[in-house]
Enzyme design. Structure first.
Site, PDB file in Angstrom:
ATOM      1  N   ARG A  84       0.832  -1.208   0.000  1.00  0.00           N
ATOM      2  CA  ARG A  84       0.000   0.000   0.000  1.00  0.00           C
ATOM      3  C   ARG A  84       0.867   1.259   0.000  1.00  0.00           C
ATOM      4  O   ARG A  84       0.354   2.345  -0.234  1.00  0.00           O
ATOM      5  CB  ARG A  84      -0.867   0.063   1.260  1.00  0.00           C
ATOM      6  CG  ARG A  84      -2.117  -0.784   1.249  1.00  0.00           C
ATOM      7  CD  ARG A  84      -3.304   0.002   0.742  1.00  0.00           C
ATOM      8  NE  ARG A  84      -4.523  -0.115   1.527  1.00  0.00           N
ATOM      9  CZ  ARG A  84      -5.264  -1.190   1.693  1.00  0.00           C
ATOM     10  NH1 ARG A  84      -4.909  -2.324   1.175  1.00  0.00           N
ATOM     11  NH2 ARG A  84      -6.363  -1.145   2.398  1.00  0.00           N
ATOM     12  N   ARG A 155     -27.598   3.415  -2.399  1.00  0.00           N
ATOM     13  CA  ARG A 155     -26.801   3.210  -1.182  1.00  0.00           C
ATOM     14  C   ARG A 155     -25.876   4.399  -0.967  1.00  0.00           C
ATOM     15  O   ARG A 155     -25.333   4.936  -1.932  1.00  0.00           O
ATOM     16  CB  ARG A 155     -25.920   1.958  -1.356  1.00  0.00           C
ATOM     17  CG  ARG A 155     -26.561   0.698  -0.894  1.00  0.00           C
ATOM     18  CD  ARG A 155     -25.562  -0.428  -0.824  1.00  0.00           C
ATOM     19  NE  ARG A 155     -24.289  -0.116  -1.484  1.00  0.00           N
ATOM     20  CZ  ARG A 155     -23.278  -0.961  -1.575  1.00  0.00           C
ATOM     21  NH1 ARG A 155     -23.383  -2.153  -1.074  1.00  0.00           N
ATOM     22  NH2 ARG A 155     -22.173  -0.621  -2.191  1.00  0.00           N
TER      23      ARG A 155
HETATM   24  P1  ADP Z   1     -10.279  -1.581   1.983  1.00  0.00           P
HETATM   25  O1  ADP Z   1     -10.090  -2.073   0.580  1.00  0.00           O
HETATM   26  O2  ADP Z   1     -11.707  -1.331   2.362  1.00  0.00           O
HETATM   27  O3  ADP Z   1      -9.338  -0.491   2.394  1.00  0.00           O
HETATM   28  P2  ADP Z   1      -8.732  -3.727   3.234  1.00  0.00           P
HETATM   29  O4  ADP Z   1      -9.349  -4.972   3.736  1.00  0.00           O
HETATM   30  O5  ADP Z   1      -7.747  -3.859   2.147  1.00  0.00           O
HETATM   31  O6  ADP Z   1      -9.974  -2.831   2.899  1.00  0.00           O
HETATM   32  O7  ADP Z   1      -8.018  -2.954   4.447  1.00  0.00           O
HETATM   33  C1  ADP Z   1      -8.709  -2.600   5.597  1.00  0.00           C
HETATM   34  C2  ADP Z   1      -7.801  -1.814   6.544  1.00  0.00           C
HETATM   35  O8  ADP Z   1      -6.695  -2.624   6.927  1.00  0.00           O
HETATM   36  C3  ADP Z   1      -7.158  -0.572   5.935  1.00  0.00           C
HETATM   37  O9  ADP Z   1      -7.993   0.537   6.040  1.00  0.00           O
HETATM   38  C4  ADP Z   1      -5.921  -0.420   6.811  1.00  0.00           C
HETATM   39  O10 ADP Z   1      -6.243   0.120   8.070  1.00  0.00           O
HETATM   40  C5  ADP Z   1      -5.507  -1.861   7.021  1.00  0.00           C
HETATM   41  N1  ADP Z   1      -4.561  -2.352   5.995  1.00  0.00           N
HETATM   42  C6  ADP Z   1      -4.797  -3.349   5.089  1.00  0.00           C
HETATM   43  N2  ADP Z   1      -3.717  -3.561   4.298  1.00  0.00           N
HETATM   44  C7  ADP Z   1      -2.770  -2.669   4.706  1.00  0.00           C
HETATM   45  C8  ADP Z   1      -1.433  -2.387   4.290  1.00  0.00           C
HETATM   46  N3  ADP Z   1      -0.849  -3.042   3.266  1.00  0.00           N
HETATM   47  N4  ADP Z   1      -0.753  -1.398   4.946  1.00  0.00           N
HETATM   48  C9  ADP Z   1      -1.313  -0.730   5.974  1.00  0.00           C
HETATM   49  N5  ADP Z   1      -2.561  -0.949   6.410  1.00  0.00           N
HETATM   50  C10 ADP Z   1      -3.309  -1.906   5.794  1.00  0.00           C
END
Ligand code: ADP
Length: 234
Positions: A84, A155
């Site tokens: 990310r 929605r």
């Molecule tokens: P979305 O696509 O709704 O953001 P995810 O399931 O990918 O959902 O992620 C949910 C939460 O998990 C993010 O908002 C963050 O807080 C955390 N998260 C997930 N992947 C990462 C990552 N690679 N780095 C940092 N935080 C992450």
């Protein structure tokens, strides 16, 4: 696999999982599991997750490190929601190199106007929850549920301003990563996912993976290539 909200990333990831028989690793799912189980990690990240902020690179990198060294990842894996940040992408490249593995980066490229139109056409029945789409699944009588006749509504998540905001956020956070892979990866594939049917988009992904050499890496040994790859791709 990178793709904006509404790009079909979930569908395409599932196709790849079914085709290559490799696990999909979602950092979001792993983090949510820690929260559900009430682990130390779960307690430490709960507030940030609730606020929708990213958790620290160190933590996510560590979770991914442990997960991809499990036996079921030997033949490969799909990362979902990771990397990310550029720091995570750098760490991922380093990790893969130490494992003797290679990355293939798929970027599902979509026309945002198409996504906005698609999501703006979604309606839901507030009574029974049935979903409709003015293009792909219109109700028999415009504006009313087929099952119970209730007036359909939009929605909150699908409101045009909300969709635009999510796309803008995606763009701002993902483009630096795509730039990073443009410079540091020989296997970045920009796949057109705007308008064609999901199977057609998947054919392009298969082509990209074959071009990247996954056939030679042994990952496809247990897949029936002639049966699973659409005509003309192999
Ligand atoms: P979305 O696509 O709704 O953001 P995810 O399931 O990918 O959902 O992620 C949910 C939460 O998990 C993010 O908002 C963050 O807080 C955390 N998260 C997930 N992947 C990462 C990552 N690679 N780095 C940092 N935080 C992450």
């Amino acid at each position: 696999m990178f793709g904006s909200p509404g790009s079909g990333k979930g569908t395409q990831s599932k196709y790849v999982v079914d085709w290559l028989k490799i696990p999909q690793i979602s950092t979001g799912d792993m983090l949510r599991e820690h929260i559900r189980l009430g682990t130390e990690i779960g307690k430490a990240i709960a507030a940030r997750m609730r606020a929708g902020s990213l958790v620290s690179d160190e933590l996510v990198n560590q979770l991914v490190y442990e997960r991809i060294h499990q036996p079921d990842c030997k033949r490969g894996f799909i990362l979902d929601g990771y990397p990310r940040t550029t720091a995570q992408a750098q760490e991922m490249m380093r990790l893969l190199a130490t494992m003797g593995a290679r990355e293939v980066v798929i970027h599902l490229v979509v026309d945002y106007n198409v996504i906005i139109a698609r999501m703006a056409g979604r309606r839901v029945c507030p009574v029974c929850g049935t979903l409709y789409n003015s293009v792909s699944k219109p109700p028999k009588v415009e504006g009313f549920c087929d099952l119970d006749g209730s007036p359909l509504s939009v929605r909150e998540d699908d409101r045009e301003e909300v969709v635009r905001e999510r796309l803008a956020q995606y763009e701002a956070s993902t483009m630096p990563l795509i730039e990073f892979f443009r410079k540091s990866s020989e296997r970045l594939f920009e796949v057109d996912a705007s308008k064609d049917r999901p199977e057609v988009v998947f054919g392009r992904i298969q082509q990209a993976l074959l071009k990247a050499g996954v056939l030679n890496s042994g990952v496809l040994k247990s897949c029936s290539v002639s049966k699973d790859i659409p005509a003309g791709v192999a």
